[in-house]
Design a protein around this motif. Structure first.
Motif, PDB file in Angstrom:
ATOM      1  N   LEU A  63       0.846  -1.179   0.000  1.00 56.16           N
ATOM      2  CA  LEU A  63       0.000   0.000   0.000  1.00 56.16           C
ATOM      3  C   LEU A  63       0.887   1.235   0.000  1.00 56.16           C
ATOM      4  O   LEU A  63       1.635   1.463   0.948  1.00 56.16           O
ATOM      5  CB  LEU A  63      -0.919  -0.010   1.227  1.00 56.16           C
ATOM      6  CG  LEU A  63      -2.033   1.015   1.202  1.00 56.16           C
ATOM      7  CD1 LEU A  63      -3.290   0.412   1.807  1.00 56.16           C
ATOM      8  CD2 LEU A  63      -1.655   2.283   1.912  1.00 56.16           C
ATOM      9  N   PHE A  64       0.846   1.990  -1.086  1.00 56.62           N
ATOM     10  CA  PHE A  64       1.590   3.236  -1.215  1.00 56.62           C
ATOM     11  C   PHE A  64       0.660   4.361  -0.788  1.00 56.62           C
ATOM     12  O   PHE A  64      -0.492   4.403  -1.219  1.00 56.62           O
ATOM     13  CB  PHE A  64       2.023   3.455  -2.665  1.00 56.62           C
ATOM     14  CG  PHE A  64       3.076   2.492  -3.140  1.00 56.62           C
ATOM     15  CD1 PHE A  64       4.383   2.927  -3.319  1.00 56.62           C
ATOM     16  CD2 PHE A  64       2.771   1.178  -3.415  1.00 56.62           C
ATOM     17  CE1 PHE A  64       5.358   2.047  -3.760  1.00 56.62           C
ATOM     18  CE2 PHE A  64       3.734   0.284  -3.864  1.00 56.62           C
ATOM     19  CZ  PHE A  64       5.037   0.723  -4.036  1.00 56.62           C
ATOM     20  N   PHE A  65       1.144   5.280   0.049  1.00 58.56           N
ATOM     21  CA  PHE A  65       0.259   6.338   0.518  1.00 58.56           C
ATOM     22  C   PHE A  65       0.964   7.682   0.632  1.00 58.56           C
ATOM     23  O   PHE A  65       2.143   7.772   0.930  1.00 58.56           O
ATOM     24  CB  PHE A  65      -0.381   5.969   1.865  1.00 58.56           C
ATOM     25  CG  PHE A  65       0.579   5.896   3.017  1.00 58.56           C
ATOM     26  CD1 PHE A  65       0.783   6.983   3.858  1.00 58.56           C
ATOM     27  CD2 PHE A  65       1.280   4.725   3.275  1.00 58.56           C
ATOM     28  CE1 PHE A  65       1.669   6.914   4.925  1.00 58.56           C
ATOM     29  CE2 PHE A  65       2.170   4.641   4.339  1.00 58.56           C
ATOM     30  CZ  PHE A  65       2.364   5.743   5.176  1.00 58.56           C
ATOM     31  N   ASP A  66       0.194   8.724   0.370  1.00 61.67           N
ATOM     32  CA  ASP A  66       0.635  10.100   0.543  1.00 61.67           C
ATOM     33  C   ASP A  66       0.635  10.411   2.033  1.00 61.67           C
ATOM     34  O   ASP A  66      -0.181   9.866   2.787  1.00 61.67           O
ATOM     35  CB  ASP A  66      -0.339  11.027  -0.195  1.00 61.67           C
ATOM     36  CG  ASP A  66       0.090  12.469  -0.113  1.00 61.67           C
ATOM     37  OD1 ASP A  66       0.942  12.876  -0.930  1.00 61.67           O
ATOM     38  OD2 ASP A  66      -0.414  13.182   0.772  1.00 61.67           O
ATOM     39  N   LEU A  67       1.513  11.285   2.450  1.00 68.68           N
ATOM     40  CA  LEU A  67       1.627  11.609   3.871  1.00 68.68           C
ATOM     41  C   LEU A  67       0.338  12.170   4.467  1.00 68.68           C
ATOM     42  O   LEU A  67       0.098  12.028   5.665  1.00 68.68           O
ATOM     43  CB  LEU A  67       2.779  12.585   4.109  1.00 68.68           C
ATOM     44  CG  LEU A  67       4.173  12.031   3.815  1.00 68.68           C
ATOM     45  CD1 LEU A  67       5.226  13.085   4.117  1.00 68.68           C
ATOM     46  CD2 LEU A  67       4.438  10.756   4.584  1.00 68.68           C
ATOM     47  N   SER A  68      -0.496  12.777   3.652  1.00 72.11           N
ATOM     48  CA  SER A  68      -1.758  13.313   4.171  1.00 72.11           C
ATOM     49  C   SER A  68      -2.689  12.200   4.663  1.00 72.11           C
ATOM     50  O   SER A  68      -3.647  12.466   5.378  1.00 72.11           O
ATOM     51  CB  SER A  68      -2.461  14.165   3.111  1.00 72.11           C
ATOM     52  OG  SER A  68      -2.811  13.385   1.989  1.00 72.11           O
ATOM     53  N   LEU A  92       5.095   7.789   0.676  1.00 73.82           N
ATOM     54  CA  LEU A  92       5.641   8.481  -0.486  1.00 73.82           C
ATOM     55  C   LEU A  92       6.363   9.756  -0.038  1.00 73.82           C
ATOM     56  O   LEU A  92       5.833  10.855  -0.102  1.00 73.82           O
ATOM     57  CB  LEU A  92       4.525   8.793  -1.486  1.00 73.82           C
ATOM     58  CG  LEU A  92       3.837   7.560  -2.061  1.00 73.82           C
ATOM     59  CD1 LEU A  92       2.640   7.956  -2.906  1.00 73.82           C
ATOM     60  CD2 LEU A  92       4.810   6.707  -2.864  1.00 73.82           C
ATOM     61  N   CYS A  93       7.592   9.539   0.426  1.00 71.37           N
ATOM     62  CA  CYS A  93       8.382  10.650   0.956  1.00 71.37           C
ATOM     63  C   CYS A  93       9.844  10.245   1.047  1.00 71.37           C
ATOM     64  O   CYS A  93      10.203   9.112   0.749  1.00 71.37           O
ATOM     65  CB  CYS A  93       7.866  11.040   2.340  1.00 71.37           C
ATOM     66  SG  CYS A  93       8.041   9.731   3.575  1.00 71.37           S
ATOM     67  N   ASN A  94      10.679  11.192   1.502  1.00 73.32           N
ATOM     68  CA  ASN A  94      12.077  10.858   1.754  1.00 73.32           C
ATOM     69  C   ASN A  94      12.239  10.556   3.248  1.00 73.32           C
ATOM     70  O   ASN A  94      11.303  10.712   4.033  1.00 73.32           O
ATOM     71  CB  ASN A  94      13.016  11.978   1.282  1.00 73.32           C
ATOM     72  CG  ASN A  94      12.740  13.297   1.960  1.00 73.32           C
ATOM     73  OD1 ASN A  94      12.455  13.361   3.153  1.00 73.32           O
ATOM     74  ND2 ASN A  94      12.818  14.376   1.200  1.00 73.32           N
ATOM     75  N   ARG A  95      13.402  10.122   3.643  1.00 72.46           N
ATOM     76  CA  ARG A  95      13.668   9.685   5.013  1.00 72.46           C
ATOM     77  C   ARG A  95      13.323  10.771   6.045  1.00 72.46           C
ATOM     78  O   ARG A  95      12.750  10.491   7.087  1.00 72.46           O
ATOM     79  CB  ARG A  95      15.138   9.266   5.128  1.00 72.46           C
ATOM     80  CG  ARG A  95      15.656   8.945   6.508  1.00 72.46           C
ATOM     81  CD  ARG A  95      15.042   7.808   7.257  1.00 72.46           C
ATOM     82  NE  ARG A  95      14.826   6.597   6.505  1.00 72.46           N
ATOM     83  CZ  ARG A  95      13.993   5.635   6.899  1.00 72.46           C
ATOM     84  NH1 ARG A  95      13.311   5.753   8.010  1.00 72.46           N
ATOM     85  NH2 ARG A  95      13.835   4.540   6.195  1.00 72.46           N
ATOM     86  N   CYS A 131      10.041   3.709   3.634  1.00 75.04           N
ATOM     87  CA  CYS A 131      10.216   5.011   2.986  1.00 75.04           C
ATOM     88  C   CYS A 131      10.397   4.781   1.483  1.00 75.04           C
ATOM     89  O   CYS A 131      11.279   4.023   1.066  1.00 75.04           O
ATOM     90  CB  CYS A 131      11.441   5.709   3.570  1.00 75.04           C
ATOM     91  SG  CYS A 131      11.894   7.210   2.694  1.00 75.04           S
ATOM     92  N   TYR A 132       9.586   5.439   0.672  1.00 70.98           N
ATOM     93  CA  TYR A 132       9.640   5.261  -0.784  1.00 70.98           C
ATOM     94  C   TYR A 132      11.026   5.545  -1.351  1.00 70.98           C
ATOM     95  O   TYR A 132      11.543   4.775  -2.153  1.00 70.98           O
ATOM     96  CB  TYR A 132       8.597   6.165  -1.461  1.00 70.98           C
ATOM     97  CG  TYR A 132       8.651   6.105  -2.961  1.00 70.98           C
ATOM     98  CD1 TYR A 132       8.123   5.012  -3.637  1.00 70.98           C
ATOM     99  CD2 TYR A 132       9.233   7.135  -3.706  1.00 70.98           C
ATOM    100  CE1 TYR A 132       8.174   4.950  -5.021  1.00 70.98           C
ATOM    101  CE2 TYR A 132       9.284   7.077  -5.081  1.00 70.98           C
ATOM    102  CZ  TYR A 132       8.753   5.987  -5.738  1.00 70.98           C
ATOM    103  OH  TYR A 132       8.806   5.912  -7.106  1.00 70.98           O
ATOM    104  N   GLU A 133      11.636   6.644  -0.944  1.00 64.28           N
ATOM    105  CA  GLU A 133      12.950   7.003  -1.484  1.00 64.28           C
ATOM    106  C   GLU A 133      14.008   5.969  -1.104  1.00 64.28           C
ATOM    107  O   GLU A 133      14.905   5.683  -1.893  1.00 64.28           O
ATOM    108  CB  GLU A 133      13.360   8.410  -1.037  1.00 64.28           C
ATOM    109  CG  GLU A 133      12.524   9.514  -1.650  1.00 64.28           C
ATOM    110  CD  GLU A 133      12.662   9.640  -3.165  1.00 64.28           C
ATOM    111  OE1 GLU A 133      13.723   9.297  -3.725  1.00 64.28           O
ATOM    112  OE2 GLU A 133      11.688  10.093  -3.797  1.00 64.28           O
ATOM    113  N   ASP A 134      13.903   5.377   0.090  1.00 62.87           N
ATOM    114  CA  ASP A 134      14.827   4.301   0.478  1.00 62.87           C
ATOM    115  C   ASP A 134      14.594   3.071  -0.400  1.00 62.87           C
ATOM    116  O   ASP A 134      15.533   2.397  -0.800  1.00 62.87           O
ATOM    117  CB  ASP A 134      14.639   3.919   1.946  1.00 62.87           C
ATOM    118  CG  ASP A 134      15.128   4.981   2.909  1.00 62.87           C
ATOM    119  OD1 ASP A 134      15.779   5.949   2.468  1.00 62.87           O
ATOM    120  OD2 ASP A 134      14.835   4.849   4.116  1.00 62.87           O
TER     121      ASP A 134
END
Length: 103
Positions: free
Chosen positions: A28-33, A54-57, A70-73
């Motif tokens: 499940l990919f999710f926006d921080l909101s 969906l963010c960086n560390r 973390c998506y970026e990781d």
């Protein structure tokens, strides 16, 4: 909670949980909101192996969610040398999407 309510419109948290449970999602990919909503629903989503924010560390939400990634990781671990497949443009494909009109 107001961000989730405006984004989800008429759907309750329970209804959103039903959508995810019935889909048998593995990831499940999710926006921080939606972090607070994911935290509330995570324990009900038994098939989900990882919840990908969906963010960086530095932006990772402080939520209690098993398998939080973390998506970026996640993408940093992948090779940048992706070889695109070549196939005829008429090759069959499919996609499944559950929209907000699902009742």
């Amino acid at each position: 909670m107001s961000n989730q309510q405006s984004a989800l419109g008429q759907f309750s948290i329970g209804r959103v949980g039903q959508f995810s449970i019935s889909a048998d999602n593995l990831y499940l990919f999710f926006d921080l909101s939606f972090a607070a909503l994911v935290e509330q629903l995570a324990h009900k989503l038994k098939t989900v192996k990882a919840f990908i924010a969906l963010c960086n560390r530095e932006q990772m939400p402080a939520i209690e969610v098993p398998g939080l990634v973390c998506y970026e990781d996640l993408i940093a671990e992948q090779s940048s040398n992706f070889i695109w497949s070549e196939f005829d443009e008429r090759t069959a494909s499919s996609m499944c999407y559950i929209s907000g009109t699902y009742r």
